[in-house]
Design a protein around this motif. Structure first.
Motif, mmCIF file in Angstrom:
data_model
loop_
_atom_site.group_PDB
_atom_site.id
_atom_site.type_symbol
_atom_site.label_atom_id
_atom_site.label_comp_id
_atom_site.label_asym_id
_atom_site.label_seq_id
_atom_site.Cartn_x
_atom_site.Cartn_y
_atom_site.Cartn_z
ATOM 1 N N UNK A 139 0.860 -1.183 0.000
ATOM 2 C CA UNK A 139 0.000 0.000 0.000
ATOM 3 C C UNK A 139 0.895 1.232 0.000
ATOM 4 N N UNK A 140 1.290 1.648 -1.188
ATOM 5 C CA UNK A 140 2.219 2.754 -1.340
ATOM 6 C C UNK A 140 1.687 3.672 -2.428
ATOM 7 N N UNK A 141 2.039 4.943 -2.357
ATOM 8 C CA UNK A 141 1.699 5.868 -3.430
ATOM 9 C C UNK A 141 2.687 5.612 -4.569
ATOM 10 N N UNK A 142 2.225 4.937 -5.602
ATOM 11 C CA UNK A 142 3.128 4.490 -6.670
ATOM 12 C C UNK A 142 3.708 5.654 -7.471
ATOM 13 N N UNK A 143 2.976 6.747 -7.558
ATOM 14 C CA UNK A 143 3.532 7.883 -8.283
ATOM 15 C C UNK A 143 4.655 8.543 -7.488
ATOM 16 N N UNK A 144 4.491 8.645 -6.161
ATOM 17 C CA UNK A 144 5.566 9.194 -5.338
ATOM 18 C C UNK A 144 6.790 8.281 -5.375
ATOM 19 N N UNK A 145 6.544 6.975 -5.406
ATOM 20 C CA UNK A 145 7.648 6.016 -5.532
ATOM 21 C C UNK A 145 8.392 6.241 -6.840
ATOM 22 N N UNK A 146 7.666 6.387 -7.926
ATOM 23 C CA UNK A 146 8.288 6.626 -9.229
ATOM 24 C C UNK A 146 9.055 7.940 -9.232
ATOM 25 N N UNK A 147 8.468 8.997 -8.664
ATOM 26 C CA UNK A 147 9.149 10.290 -8.611
ATOM 27 C C UNK A 147 10.438 10.209 -7.799
ATOM 28 N N UNK A 148 10.397 9.461 -6.684
ATOM 29 C CA UNK A 148 11.596 9.268 -5.867
ATOM 30 C C UNK A 148 12.691 8.573 -6.682
ATOM 31 N N UNK A 149 12.312 7.551 -7.415
ATOM 32 C CA UNK A 149 13.249 6.794 -8.245
ATOM 33 C C UNK A 149 13.913 7.704 -9.278
ATOM 34 N N UNK A 150 13.118 8.499 -9.954
ATOM 35 C CA UNK A 150 13.644 9.377 -11.010
ATOM 36 C C UNK A 150 14.483 10.511 -10.419
ATOM 37 N N UNK A 151 13.991 11.131 -9.350
ATOM 38 C CA UNK A 151 14.701 12.247 -8.722
ATOM 39 C C UNK A 151 16.082 11.827 -8.236
ATOM 40 N N UNK A 152 16.201 10.599 -7.729
ATOM 41 C CA UNK A 152 17.478 10.124 -7.188
ATOM 42 C C UNK A 152 18.358 9.469 -8.254
ATOM 43 N N UNK A 153 17.866 9.443 -9.492
ATOM 44 C CA UNK A 153 18.621 8.903 -10.624
ATOM 45 C C UNK A 153 19.090 7.475 -10.357
#
Length: 348
Positions: free
Chosen positions: A229-243
């Motif tokens: 149960x996670x906010x998948x868009x925030x997870x994706x943004x975290x992944x991209x932001x941290x390269x």
């Protein structure tokens, strides 16, 4: 609502906050001193602290938001609009003395099941080819992805959860009893679903090599027996932001040794005795975000596991990161006891 179970003191430890968030299965606690609101703490605050590798025994006051957004009784009709605008999942409702009288949560007020964020066109790969040996003899009859949790197969629950965030393109890697899986989804036009067939078992990551010509950018990978149960868009943004090339969604697990643990010095004498110590570990949940480039490192059509892929990524100087979530947000169907727990949670 019993506000007290969502309340914590600023002097309590971050470790205590983690346990309380797990117990409530929510993502927000109010920080209260002398019955007055002094801050809030969310799973995101804890995630950032963990990623800094900081001490979990420190006080909640170190990471709490001391200027939280709050709402009064007369403003409650605006609660959903405020949460949508600020992209937050909970609002403390306070009286004129800044005492918390209620907490309004997005998922309880939002009857339309609208999400706070909007999804992006990102593929979701679900690894559904394994035999599910831990669930034998169930899986002798039915493949693990189709085992029902409540009245819905686990793989369909994963897909529905992803779709609720706007992610609609799915790839299922299949092998064991694949015809049953394909038959279940036959003519089901709710999903944009592609089957990737293994000719032989390729481990927990090997079948990703079959997607090299189909994936063009970042993508999700999920085991077929877990729900997070996670906010998948925030997870994706975290992944991209941290390269990151790979982001591993992790959960904080607490293990207590039920015995006194003895430490010895070099001469075999007792140096310390720690009675029933507890330890915290970050463990992989089986949910990941990957970059397309990772696929080029996989051996073609050969068995390969996800831990090996992560090690290979690190050996090649690529960045692999973590995205910690609360243990209560992760459900694992890998064994019978876990499956029963998952079924109970789905009734809530």
């Amino acid at each position: 609502m019993d506000v007290k179970k969502f309340s914590i003191s600023p002097d309590d430890s971050i470790k205590t906050a983690i346990r309380q968030l797990d117990k409530t299965a929510k993502k927000l606690l109010v920080v209260v001193r002398n019955d007055k609101l002094v801050g809030v703490i969310t799973d995101g605050d804890i995630r950032r602290w963990i990623l800094k590798n900081e001490n979990l025994s420190m006080a909640v006051s170190r990471i709490m938001n001391t200027s939280p957004i709050v709402i009064t009784r007369s403003e409650t009709p605006l609660a959903l609009d405020i949460m949508r605008e600020k992209k937050i999942e909970g609002l403390p409702l306070v009286n004129e003395h800044m005492e918390v009288v209620d907490i309004l949560f997005w998922n309880e007020l939002n009857s339309s099941k609208e999400r706070i964020t909007e999804g992006k066109k990102v593929p979701v790969v679900i690894m559904a080819g394994g035999k599910g040996s831990r669930l034998y003899p169930y899986t002798k009859i039915i493949p693990k992805p189709l085992i029902p949790i409540g009245d819905t197969p686990i793989v369909e629950r994963i897909m529905n959860q992803m779709m609720s965030y706007g992610f609609t393109e799915f790839y299922l890697t299949v092998n064991y009893r694949k015809e049953l899986i394909k038959a279940y989804f036959n003519d089901d036009d709710r999903y944009h679903l592609n089957f990737i067939e293994e000719k032989e078992p390729l481990g927990t990551a090997g079948s990703l090599s079959l997607l090299k010509d189909k994936i063009t950018d970042s993508f999700f990978v999920s085991n077929c027996d877990i729900l997070v149960d996670v906010n998948y868009e925030k997870l994706l943004d975290h992944h991209i932001k941290n390269e990151n090339q790979i982001t591993v969604v992790t959960a904080m697990k607490n293990y207590e040794v039920p015995y006194g643990v003895v430490s010895l010095d070099e001469e075999g004498r007792i140096q310390a005795l720690n009675e029933k110590p507890s330890y915290e570990f970050l463990v992989s949940t089986g949910l990941y975000v990957l970059e397309k480039g990772v696929l080029n490192t996989l051996p073609e059509g050969a068995p390969f596991d996800m831990p090996d892929l992560i090690r290979l990524c690190l050996q090649n100087g690529k960045k692999a990161g973590a995205y910690p979530v609360m243990d209560s947000t992760w459900l694992d169907m890998g064994g019978f006891s876990e499956m029963r727990k998952m079924a109970e949670r789905m009734k809530l």
